[in-house]
Enzyme design. Structure first.
Site, mmCIF file in Angstrom:
data_model
loop_
_atom_site.group_PDB
_atom_site.id
_atom_site.type_symbol
_atom_site.label_atom_id
_atom_site.label_comp_id
_atom_site.label_asym_id
_atom_site.label_seq_id
_atom_site.Cartn_x
_atom_site.Cartn_y
_atom_site.Cartn_z
ATOM 1 N N TYR A 48 -1.184 81.209 -8.683
ATOM 2 C CA TYR A 48 0.156 80.974 -8.284
ATOM 3 C C TYR A 48 0.662 81.307 -7.020
ATOM 4 C CZ TYR A 48 5.483 80.861 -8.890
ATOM 5 O OH TYR A 48 6.800 80.716 -9.018
ATOM 6 N N PHE A 85 13.105 55.306 6.250
ATOM 7 C CA PHE A 85 12.609 54.881 4.932
ATOM 8 C C PHE A 85 13.744 55.000 4.001
ATOM 9 C CE2 PHE A 85 10.354 55.577 0.896
ATOM 10 C CZ PHE A 85 10.200 54.104 0.679
ATOM 11 N N ASP A 86 13.850 54.320 2.714
ATOM 12 C CA ASP A 86 14.941 54.496 1.820
ATOM 13 C C ASP A 86 15.159 55.924 1.400
ATOM 14 O OD1 ASP A 86 12.580 53.952 0.373
ATOM 15 O OD2 ASP A 86 13.638 52.922 -1.181
ATOM 16 N N ASP A 137 8.111 61.294 10.396
ATOM 17 C CA ASP A 137 7.988 60.978 9.070
ATOM 18 C C ASP A 137 6.599 60.409 8.982
ATOM 19 O OD1 ASP A 137 7.779 59.749 6.531
ATOM 20 O OD2 ASP A 137 9.510 58.932 6.357
ATOM 21 N N ALA A 170 3.923 59.723 6.790
ATOM 22 C CA ALA A 170 3.306 59.177 5.708
ATOM 23 C C ALA A 170 1.861 58.483 6.104
ATOM 24 C CB ALA A 170 4.265 58.152 4.722
ATOM 25 N N LYS A 226 0.139 58.583 0.661
ATOM 26 C CA LYS A 226 -0.476 57.427 1.626
ATOM 27 C C LYS A 226 -1.523 57.806 2.262
ATOM 28 C CE LYS A 226 3.909 56.343 0.989
ATOM 29 N NZ LYS A 226 4.921 57.315 0.222
ATOM 30 N N HIS A 264 17.466 49.906 -6.149
ATOM 31 C CA HIS A 264 16.193 48.922 -6.637
ATOM 32 C C HIS A 264 15.297 49.307 -7.725
ATOM 33 C CE1 HIS A 264 15.275 51.802 -3.847
ATOM 34 N NE2 HIS A 264 13.647 51.526 -3.959
#
Ligand code: F0G
Length: 458
Positions: free
Chosen positions: A72, A124-125, A215, A217, A258, A450
């Site tokens: 943990y 990004f969304d 961001d 990714a 990604k 979406h």
């Protein structure tokens, strides 16, 4: 003749995928309310819905799974990952999260408040969602060239510095928690951001005292494009390039699904201790203790290895060139695609492909559905449905681009699969004049509609 970009790996295990008939697919997509997210995976032959969490891990990553430390607190897998992230990014502080949007949730909980504005390049969304959820506003400062799918600008993810400076001049400093630069820029088509642009954005942010967050990714794919397209970086390694661009920022959020080459995972990396401390509290609340943050020990180990593999040139070359192989085939068949080709996906330009379908009838979605019916291929709409409604007026927001994204999973499909996709699209393109009507929405969620939207054929 130049030798082709052959994959720097061979295949040790295979996974069967199922063929189906057109009649079966017509039935299945109707039952799925014409939402490709509602299909079961065995109803899909080639799945290009996303490159996120769909990649194949290497033998070294699987070996790491076996020695994962599931403690943990203080897991050795955590330290492996932390050391790798520090070595590759140069950031001091590190927090694991279960995926990219969780990293956004944690970091934005610490930094974003109601009434704020967050400038960036085509957020990004989920990023936009996490900003708007906090009653703040995402302001798109992407260069205009990005919105012309035939413009060959080599760095269509770039930030327009004038637009960014206008935001900095218009809004008080206290209302701009940070500027976010997405590398590569998914929403503008997997397009890279130039090192030169990152440097200039960083200088502008410093001038106005604003933090710069990446961001990240697809940061490794972004580094590959910098190496290929910016002369000064031709002789640098991918790892050197990535470390350099991260040095111009204050922190990063990462979807490890990604360029981490794993199926699940994310993290935050930062330089500022105060922000790290604040984020830590939210991480413990939302994700888990700081040495696992929603990740299994074995997954942290596999991610540590994946990050190193994803930042190797030979891997990136075969990866990005496979995407370009599909793009090139489509160009040969006359199919309108966004150019230059993105790093992780090919984007079909639905405005040019099916101009006869009215925009109010979701033409990009209509094209994605047709591709499924014809070939059992699942892509995804990046258009009006994804853009959601304006939070105030509740009217549809019509984005400049109506795209269908064909995202290529990493190390998963062969070039024969790419050929199959290209031929399916060629056949649709040849009969495109017949497509006159699209779909209407019969049910939708108030945000990120979406995923669950239900549609009816018009
Ligand atoms: N940022 C970018 C640029 C992304 O592309 C994604 C996810 C995220 C953040 C969120 O990460 O999924 O791990 O929570 N993109 C996926 C896609 C979903 O299909 O493009 P996540």
């Amino acid at each position: 003749m130049n030798l082709p970009y052959a994959e720097p790996y061979k295949i040790k295990m295979v996974e069967a995928i199922k063929r189906s008939t057109k009649n079966q697919r017509l039935q299945w997509i109707k039952e799925a309310n014409y939402n490709l997210f509602n299909l079961t995976s065995d109803q899909v032959f080639i799945d290009l819905l996303t490159d996120s969490g769909t990649g194949a891990m290497s033998d070294h990553q699987w070996a790491e799974m076996m020695i994962g430390d599931e403690s943990y607190a203080g897991s050795s897998s955590y330290f492996k990952l932390k050391n790798t992230v520090q070595r590759l990014t140069g950031f001091t502080y590190f927090l694991p999260t279960h995926q990219g949007r969780a990293a956004e949730n944690v970091l934005f909980s610490a930094l974003v408040k109601a009434g704020d504005v967050v400038p960036g390049n085509s957020h990004f969304d989920t990023t936009k969602g996490h900003i708007e959820f906090r009653q703040a506003k995402a302001i798109d400062c992407t260069i205009d060239e990005a919105f012309d799918t035939s413009n060959l600008h080599p760095f269509k993810g770039n930030v327009n510095l004038n637009k960014l400076e206008t935001v900095f001049k218009t809004y008080p400093k206290e209302t701009i928690p940070f500027c976010i630069v997405t590398i590569t820029c998914n929403s503008s088509g997997g397009q890279p951001v130039a090192m030169e642009n990152i440097k200039a954005v960083s200088a502008l942010c410093k001038k106005y005292g604003i933090l710069l967050i990446f961001d990240s990714a697809r940061f490794a794919e972004n580094a590959y494009f910098i190496k290929k397209r910016e002369a000064a970086y031709r002789n640098k390694t991918i790892k050197e390039i990535a470390k350099e661009f991260f040095s111009y920022g204050d922190g990063m959020t990462m979807s490890s699904k990604k360029d981490g080459l794993v199926n699940m995972g994310g993290f935050i990396a930062l330089n500022d201790e105060e922000i790290y401390k604040k984020a830590t509290t939210f991480n413990i609340m939302f994700e888990g203790f700081i040495t696992y943050g929603g990740m299994n020990g074995r997954d942290m180990g596999a991610l540590a290895v994946g990050l190193d593999e994803a930042t190797e040139f030979d891997y990136l070359e075969s990866r990005v060139e496979q995407v370009a192989y599909l793009g090139q085939k489509l160009v040969e068949y006359g199919v309108p695609v966004q150019k230059p080709f993105g790093g992780h996906a090919i984007f079909l330009d639905a405005n040019k492909f099916v101009p006869n379908i009215p925009r109010e009838e979701y033409r990009a979605q209509a094209l994605a559905i047709e591709l499924y019916i014809v070939g059992g291929i699942r892509g995804v709409e990046i258009g009006t449905i994804l853009a959601d409604r304006d939070p105030k007026t509740r009217q549809n927001r019509y984005p400049d681009l109506e795209l269908v994204r064909l995202a290529i999973p990493r190390r998963v499909y062969s070039n024969n699969h790419m050929e199959y996709v290209a031929v399916a699209l060629k056949n649709i393109y040849e009969t495109r004049q017949e497509a006159k009507h699209g779909y209407k929405i019969i049910e939708e969620a108030p945000i990120m509609r979406h995923f669950t939207v239900k549609l009816e054929k018009i």
